[in-house]
Design a protein around this motif. Structure first.
Motif, PDB file in Angstrom:
ATOM      1  N   SER A 286      21.159  18.303  42.456  1.00 11.48           N
ATOM      2  CA  SER A 286      20.959  18.815  40.884  1.00 11.48           C
ATOM      3  C   SER A 286      22.243  19.716  40.877  1.00 11.48           C
ATOM      4  O   SER A 286      23.048  20.119  41.650  1.00 11.48           O
ATOM      5  CB  SER A 286      19.761  19.767  41.218  1.00 11.48           C
ATOM      6  N   SER A 288      24.087  22.246  37.951  1.00 16.99           N
ATOM      7  CA  SER A 288      23.934  22.941  36.650  1.00 16.99           C
ATOM      8  C   SER A 288      25.285  23.613  36.133  1.00 16.99           C
ATOM      9  O   SER A 288      26.193  23.793  37.066  1.00 16.99           O
ATOM     10  CB  SER A 288      23.057  24.370  36.932  1.00 16.99           C
ATOM     11  N   THR A 304      21.654  20.716  32.471  1.00 20.15           N
ATOM     12  CA  THR A 304      20.877  22.107  32.635  1.00 20.15           C
ATOM     13  C   THR A 304      22.180  23.078  32.680  1.00 20.15           C
ATOM     14  O   THR A 304      23.094  23.237  33.325  1.00 20.15           O
ATOM     15  CB  THR A 304      20.139  22.229  34.044  1.00 20.15           C
ATOM     16  N   LEU A 343      17.241  24.137  30.377  1.00 20.49           N
ATOM     17  CA  LEU A 343      16.672  23.254  31.218  1.00 20.49           C
ATOM     18  C   LEU A 343      16.794  21.660  30.729  1.00 20.49           C
ATOM     19  O   LEU A 343      16.140  21.448  29.741  1.00 20.49           O
ATOM     20  CB  LEU A 343      15.441  23.330  31.851  1.00 20.49           C
ATOM     21  N   ARG A 344      17.617  21.078  31.463  1.00 14.92           N
ATOM     22  CA  ARG A 344      17.819  19.478  31.108  1.00 14.92           C
ATOM     23  C   ARG A 344      17.810  18.677  32.119  1.00 14.92           C
ATOM     24  O   ARG A 344      16.878  19.046  33.156  1.00 14.92           O
ATOM     25  CB  ARG A 344      19.155  19.381  30.057  1.00 14.92           C
ATOM     26  N   THR A 347      18.941  18.788  36.341  1.00 10.91           N
ATOM     27  CA  THR A 347      18.312  19.468  37.802  1.00 10.91           C
ATOM     28  C   THR A 347      16.881  19.007  37.822  1.00 10.91           C
ATOM     29  O   THR A 347      16.067  18.729  36.891  1.00 10.91           O
ATOM     30  CB  THR A 347      18.375  20.977  37.512  1.00 10.91           C
TER      31      THR A 347
END
Length: 355
Positions: A286, A288, A304, A343-344, A347
């Protein structure tokens, strides 16, 4: 409080009052190392914080109005390569500054000069209302502004030597919330990526990351980790070195399950590198970011991130500057603007084979 004099600074350093006077005058006559020692000692002794340490701005604090266009505010952005109107981050802050100044009937003069001797002729305290400094600015430049008594607000930067109002995003709490979310998803192997020496914001984001890890009983990476000292974070020149580092970790099966990047530009570069070495995002790792720049949603994998209210930061800097001009003796403030977790697709919860 007892007034701090140049003689006291001289006695503290074991130099002559003449040397101190030359160093604080900005007119040369002493070498750079000595000048820096004098400035640091003067700051520690409280010389800059006291009233009448420098010439005061002669501009009438009540001379501006909502309709007047006779006064202008300087916006100082010395890093001309990256702190420009076209920047996905700084450009939005500039839009906020210019919009608020326009609403108040004030002009804006953008200065990208970084040499003190070249900027002195521009910093005419009688001809400007105040200054907003955006991003990294050398102490020597800020000292000249302070010396002239020009009301100043800094955006995304502060200087330990010179007391100034500042406006930041709430970096520590924001990244801590992001990390807490990732830990809540089940991630236990998290690493921060950035250059801790690049800016105060990057360091604050690292502090927030470290705090979230420690509060969750997880061990943050060591300070000598190469991922904490990327060079050329503005230009992406670290890409080759980071690619080799990821390849090495991949061979040793030591890739983190989540990479928390200091900003979106780094995060987008990290995603590209991972895809290049056949590591899938977010299935294996993930990723970010931070800032929520426009490019965060333009790739195949939306990022994200933390949404920084960039235009609002610019507007707040103008408002703080006006407050400082109206009330020059008010307590210096560090303003932290709230952010929002976005949040996208980059992640997700780690697979059992990863964590």
């Amino acid at each position: 409080m007892k007034k701090i004099t140049m003689q006291q600074i001289a006695d503290h350093l074991g130099v002559s009052k003449f040397v101190v006077s030359k160093a604080l005058s900005g007119k040369g006559g002493v070498n750079e190392a000595t000048k820096n020692r004098v400035i640091e000692a003067a700051s520690q002794l409280g010389y800059f914080a006291q009233k009448n340490a420098y010439i005061k701005n002669q501009a009438d604090p009540h001379s501006y109005s909502e309709t007047s266009s006779r006064q202008s505010v300087i916006v100082l952005m010395p890093n001309i390569r990256f702190q420009t109107r076209e920047s996905l981050y700084w450009g939005r802050i500039l839009e906020g500054i210019s919009g608020e100044l326009e609403r108040r009937g004030l002009g804006m003069v953008i200065i990208s000069e970084s040499r003190v001797d070249n900027i002195l002729h521009i910093l005419n305290p009688g001809g400007i209302l105040g200054m907003i400094g955006v991003g990294q600015i050398d102490s020597s430049l800020l000292l000249e502004v302070h010396r002239l008594g020009i009301a100043t607000v800094l955006v995304d930067h502060e200087d330990a030597l010179i007391p100034t109002d500042t406006v930041f995003a709430n970096n520590m709490d924001s990244i801590a919330r992001l990390c807490t979310h990732l830990i809540g998803l089940g991630h236990r192997k998290l690493s921060f990526i950035g250059d801790l020496s690049f800016s105060r914001s990057f360091r604050d984001r690292w502090f927030g990351f470290r705090d979230a890890m420690e509060r969750s009983g997880l061990e943050p990476q060591q300070m000598d980790d190469p991922m904490l000292c990327l060079k050329g974070v503005e230009s992406g020149e670290y890409a080759e070195e980071l690619t080799e580092l990821f390849r090495s970790k991949q061979r040793e099966d030591k890739l983190p399950s989540a990479l928390v990047c200091a900003n979106d530009l780094i995060a987008l570069q990290v995603i590209a590198i991972l895809q290049e070495i056949d590591v899938s995002v977010p299935e294996q790792v993930s990723v970010s970011g931070f800032d929520n720049i426009d490019d965060a949603t333009r790739g195949a994998i939306s990022l994200t991130t933390v949404n920084v209210p960039k235009e609002a930061i610019g507007r707040r800097a103008v408002k703080k500057l006006m407050e400082r001009i109206e009330n020059p003796d008010m307590t210096i403030e560090k303003i932290l603007m709230s952010t929002e977790l976005v949040l996208r697709d980059s992640t997700k919860a780690p697979s059992s084979s990863v964590n």
